[in-house]
Write an enzyme that holds these catalytic residues in place. Sequence first.
Site, PDB file in Angstrom:
ATOM      1  N   GLU A  97       0.858  -1.201   0.000  1.00 47.82           N
ATOM      2  CA  GLU A  97       0.000   0.000   0.000  1.00 47.82           C
ATOM      3  C   GLU A  97       0.880   1.231   0.000  1.00 47.82           C
ATOM      4  OE1 GLU A  97      -3.057   0.185   3.022  1.00 47.82           O
ATOM      5  OE2 GLU A  97      -2.886   2.376   3.140  1.00 47.82           O
TER       6      GLU A  97
ATOM      7  N   GLU B  46      -2.217  11.594   3.215  1.00 42.37           N
ATOM      8  CA  GLU B  46      -3.254  11.419   4.225  1.00 42.37           C
ATOM      9  C   GLU B  46      -3.254  12.653   5.115  1.00 42.37           C
ATOM     10  OE1 GLU B  46      -3.977   7.013   5.623  1.00 42.37           O
ATOM     11  OE2 GLU B  46      -1.831   7.451   5.718  1.00 42.37           O
TER      12      GLU B  46
END
Length: 361
Positions: free
Chosen positions: A245, A250
Amino acid sequence: MLKLIKFKRKISFLGVISILLFSCSGGNDDIDPIDTSTPSNLSLTANIVGATTTNPNGDGSGTVIFNFSADNATSYKINFGNGEVIETSSNSHSYTYSGGGITVYDVLISAYKADKFITKNITLTIKVNTGLIFSDEFDSPGSPNTSKWTYDIGAGGWGNNESQYYTKRTDNVVIANGILTITAKKESYEGAQYTSTRLKTQGKFDFTYGKVEVRAKLPKGGGTWPAIWMLGSSINTVGWPACGEVDIMEHVGNNQGKVQSAIHTPSSYGGTINHGAQTLDDVSTAFHVYAVEWTADKMTFSVDGVPHYTYNPSPKNSNTWPFNDDQFLILNVAMGGGFGGAIDPNFVSSTMEIDYVRVYQ
């Protein structure tokens, strides 16, 4: 006889005077008329597509819209400064430069009428990205393009204990005025107390190695958790985190302004140690370009071209580097969960706005 000679001389004299007077009356013929055979007042402007204060050399497409005009001109010739020349009778021309990188071009335009002409030049600095393999500029209003995007639908956040239910309703995701908007809302829906959207290119587009750029403005509010990220296309066969990932960006509203990038692999996942961040004051009021450059050796994360983290493990194996295979893109806004934290009880709604998504190789 003498009188007749004098009379003839008088007539001759009068004739000379008449000729002189006639010549004088035509004196205006000696003044040069206004020259309408040569063009004049040539003007030239060049609009570099995508040029902004942060990207003055354009959006990387290399496209420039030229506008020009001149009095008395019937045609124009444009030398684009790269060896290519075109002739046109219109007053505008769209041209796309090729190549790569940032290049300076000396553009010359000539305005013609028959064999008479005048010229004007302008110097342009243009950015051209090479190898654009995927892009969505979100120019078509309505729902996202189904040839590029699909959805994760449901609640729970797939192991993250998130509080929203992901939908594909236009209440939660819509394109208008060239912007994709993902809206997280407080509402009771299918047993959840919040709704939002998770878009992905899984099954539509994936790639190995390249550069991803996403220009976005982030939501705000305690509990908001927007993300721009990638998952290995092998997730359905090898599972997570073996698929790898890549969190390009974020942000959590409970730590406003801190944008983080992270890597999840079998060697470090969940609360991964592989991450970096930078802080910006205006992530929720201004657009920024969030990017990752992925090669066979490393990944470098940046905001507006300023790097903040590079992942380059040694040794590289299936535990540390499951990144020699395809990944797909994901865009979402979560609420709460293990990373988003406590949701502000006064939260009503907030949006992540995305101007474009581009992948270069």
